[in-house]
Design a protein around this motif. Structure first.
Motif, PDB file in Angstrom:
ATOM      1  N   ALA A 170       0.815  -1.411  -0.084  1.00  0.00           N
ATOM      2  CA  ALA A 170       0.089   0.003  -0.225  1.00  0.00           C
ATOM      3  C   ALA A 170       0.853   1.283   0.011  1.00  0.00           C
ATOM      4  O   ALA A 170       0.530   2.391  -0.585  1.00  0.00           O
ATOM      5  CB  ALA A 170      -0.932  -0.197   1.172  1.00  0.00           C
ATOM      6  N   ASN A 171       1.934   1.183   0.685  1.00  0.00           N
ATOM      7  CA  ASN A 171       2.886   2.475   0.589  1.00  0.00           C
ATOM      8  C   ASN A 171       3.384   2.424  -0.669  1.00  0.00           C
ATOM      9  O   ASN A 171       3.654   3.881  -0.906  1.00  0.00           O
ATOM     10  CB  ASN A 171       3.782   2.000   2.092  1.00  0.00           C
ATOM     11  CG  ASN A 171       4.854   3.293   1.990  1.00  0.00           C
ATOM     12  OD1 ASN A 171       4.558   4.274   2.750  1.00  0.00           O
ATOM     13  ND2 ASN A 171       5.942   3.208   1.440  1.00  0.00           N
ATOM     14  N   ASN A 172       3.790   1.605  -1.108  1.00  0.00           N
ATOM     15  CA  ASN A 172       4.542   1.617  -2.448  1.00  0.00           C
ATOM     16  C   ASN A 172       3.497   2.409  -3.505  1.00  0.00           C
ATOM     17  O   ASN A 172       4.076   3.037  -4.393  1.00  0.00           O
ATOM     18  CB  ASN A 172       5.266   0.172  -2.858  1.00  0.00           C
ATOM     19  CG  ASN A 172       6.338  -0.170  -2.271  1.00  0.00           C
ATOM     20  OD1 ASN A 172       6.913   0.871  -1.120  1.00  0.00           O
ATOM     21  ND2 ASN A 172       6.673  -1.311  -2.179  1.00  0.00           N
ATOM     22  N   LEU A 173       2.281   1.723  -3.409  1.00  0.00           N
ATOM     23  CA  LEU A 173       1.463   2.090  -4.255  1.00  0.00           C
ATOM     24  C   LEU A 173       1.059   3.636  -4.290  1.00  0.00           C
ATOM     25  O   LEU A 173       0.939   4.430  -5.336  1.00  0.00           O
ATOM     26  CB  LEU A 173       0.062   1.362  -4.261  1.00  0.00           C
ATOM     27  CG  LEU A 173      -1.105   1.755  -5.249  1.00  0.00           C
ATOM     28  CD1 LEU A 173      -0.651   1.797  -6.780  1.00  0.00           C
ATOM     29  CD2 LEU A 173      -2.366   0.801  -4.858  1.00  0.00           C
ATOM     30  N   PHE A 174       0.943   4.130  -3.151  1.00  0.00           N
ATOM     31  CA  PHE A 174       0.922   5.451  -2.704  1.00  0.00           C
ATOM     32  C   PHE A 174       1.805   6.440  -3.152  1.00  0.00           C
ATOM     33  O   PHE A 174       1.560   7.521  -3.763  1.00  0.00           O
ATOM     34  CB  PHE A 174       0.484   5.635  -1.059  1.00  0.00           C
ATOM     35  CG  PHE A 174       0.079   6.880  -0.824  1.00  0.00           C
ATOM     36  CD1 PHE A 174      -1.109   7.543  -1.178  1.00  0.00           C
ATOM     37  CD2 PHE A 174       1.008   7.786   0.112  1.00  0.00           C
ATOM     38  CE1 PHE A 174      -1.416   8.927  -0.880  1.00  0.00           C
ATOM     39  CE2 PHE A 174       0.503   8.946   0.483  1.00  0.00           C
ATOM     40  CZ  PHE A 174      -0.581   9.700   0.090  1.00  0.00           C
ATOM     41  N   ALA A 175       3.071   5.955  -2.747  1.00  0.00           N
ATOM     42  CA  ALA A 175       4.262   6.693  -3.233  1.00  0.00           C
ATOM     43  C   ALA A 175       4.374   6.882  -4.976  1.00  0.00           C
ATOM     44  O   ALA A 175       4.712   7.810  -5.405  1.00  0.00           O
ATOM     45  CB  ALA A 175       5.626   6.022  -2.834  1.00  0.00           C
ATOM     46  N   ALA A 177       1.839   6.797  -7.035  1.00  0.00           N
ATOM     47  CA  ALA A 177       0.763   7.502  -7.523  1.00  0.00           C
ATOM     48  C   ALA A 177       1.022   9.163  -7.147  1.00  0.00           C
ATOM     49  O   ALA A 177       0.903   9.839  -7.846  1.00  0.00           O
ATOM     50  CB  ALA A 177      -0.570   7.256  -6.591  1.00  0.00           C
ATOM     51  N   ILE A 178       1.716   9.217  -6.139  1.00  0.00           N
ATOM     52  CA  ILE A 178       2.143  10.621  -5.906  1.00  0.00           C
ATOM     53  C   ILE A 178       3.138  11.299  -6.920  1.00  0.00           C
ATOM     54  O   ILE A 178       3.079  12.257  -7.439  1.00  0.00           O
ATOM     55  CB  ILE A 178       2.624  10.787  -4.577  1.00  0.00           C
ATOM     56  CG1 ILE A 178       1.437  10.933  -3.362  1.00  0.00           C
ATOM     57  CG2 ILE A 178       3.248  12.209  -4.265  1.00  0.00           C
ATOM     58  CD1 ILE A 178       2.027  10.876  -1.865  1.00  0.00           C
ATOM     59  N   ASP A 179       4.131  10.359  -7.112  1.00  0.00           N
ATOM     60  CA  ASP A 179       5.186  10.536  -8.112  1.00  0.00           C
ATOM     61  C   ASP A 179       4.737  11.044  -9.364  1.00  0.00           C
ATOM     62  O   ASP A 179       5.421  11.821 -10.062  1.00  0.00           O
ATOM     63  CB  ASP A 179       6.399   9.625  -8.132  1.00  0.00           C
ATOM     64  CG  ASP A 179       6.984   9.319  -6.882  1.00  0.00           C
ATOM     65  OD1 ASP A 179       7.186  10.418  -5.959  1.00  0.00           O
ATOM     66  OD2 ASP A 179       7.815   8.443  -6.515  1.00  0.00           O
ATOM     67  N   ARG A 181       1.595  11.712 -10.312  1.00  0.00           N
ATOM     68  CA  ARG A 181       0.943  12.834 -10.198  1.00  0.00           C
ATOM     69  C   ARG A 181       1.635  14.046 -10.421  1.00  0.00           C
ATOM     70  O   ARG A 181       1.603  15.013 -11.394  1.00  0.00           O
ATOM     71  CB  ARG A 181       0.013  13.087  -9.282  1.00  0.00           C
ATOM     72  CG  ARG A 181      -1.063  14.169  -8.885  1.00  0.00           C
ATOM     73  CD  ARG A 181      -1.976  14.332 -10.015  1.00  0.00           C
ATOM     74  NE  ARG A 181      -2.861  15.473 -10.093  1.00  0.00           N
ATOM     75  CZ  ARG A 181      -4.119  15.377  -9.361  1.00  0.00           C
ATOM     76  NH1 ARG A 181      -4.586  14.449  -8.766  1.00  0.00           N
ATOM     77  NH2 ARG A 181      -4.677  16.478  -9.332  1.00  0.00           N
TER      78      ARG A 181
END
Length: 219
Positions: A170-175, A177-179, A181
């Motif tokens: 989950a942390n990797n997916l969130f990171a 997605a932010i990168d 965007r």
């Protein structure tokens, strides 16, 4: 009279402690102390379901086993026992480990061993699960050490019940997605996005597709 009551209570605690000690899987203590992994692998472990049923009186369906020696408690345990008197809560924190590695985890587990195995108290130890960075870095595992450690040590440090891997994903997916965007917003202008979404036709005009038009009021 007070002295007699105190002596009776002390005797009762001693009997309980000896009965509890008789049920333990004992280790043969060695000098010098072997490496942590050798100690962990030498102990005869009790299956998690048998251990919790015997020591804490869990009922059917209140423990979800993850293999033989790991498991998760159901929240229904709290609902069933919430009316019982609270026990004592001891927090071990703010300790700088010694050069030999005795820190918070080792002290916590050693304290629990003293209360449970030697004094016959009903005790449960709560420590955080290690993360992968320190485990594979300089620090190593975080299961305690020597004869005061969690077992099986390897599974506690690396996998446990798999929750740490779900958090990592989950942390990797969130990171990611932010990168993504941030990259798009920094490199794409309005005209660039328009030309990508509405490529020009033969006459050089870009038009919205029919499937895009219902979304316009939402933007």
């Amino acid at each position: 009279a007070v002295t007699g009551v105190a002596a009776a209570l002390a005797l009762r605690r001693l009997v309980v402690a000896r009965r509890a000690a008789a049920l333990l899987n004992k280790l043969q203590l060695k000098t010098p102390v072997p490496p942590d992994v050798e100690i962990s692998q030498a102990v005869k472990l009790t299956p998690i379901k048998e251990l919790f049923d015997r020591k804490f009186g869990l009922r059917e369906g209140e423990l979800f086993a993850h293999g033989t020696y790991k498991g998760k408690l159901s929240l229904s345990v709290y609902e069933r026992l919430k009316h019982q008197p609270d026990g004592n809560y001891v927090v071990v924190c703010g300790i700088n480990p010694t050069p030999l590695g005795e820190g918070k985890s080792t002290t916590t587990i050693g304290l629990s061993q003293a209360l449970g195995a030697h004094l016959g108290q009903q005790v449960m130890t709560c420590i955080r699960q290690p993360s992968m960075g320190p485990t594979f870095g300089i620090k190593g595992g975080a299961a305690g050490g020597g004869y005061a450690q969690c077992a099986p040590m390897e599974e506690f440090n690396l996998h446990m019940t798999g929750d740490i891997h779900a958090i990592t994903a989950a942390n990797n997916l969130f990171a990611a997605a932010i990168d993504t965007r941030y990259l798009h917003e920094q490199t794409a202008s309005t005209n660039f996005l328009w030309n990508k979404l509405c490529p020009a036709d033969g006459s050089g005009r870009g038009t919205l597709q029919l499937s895009m038009r219902p979304r316009l009021p939402k933007t």
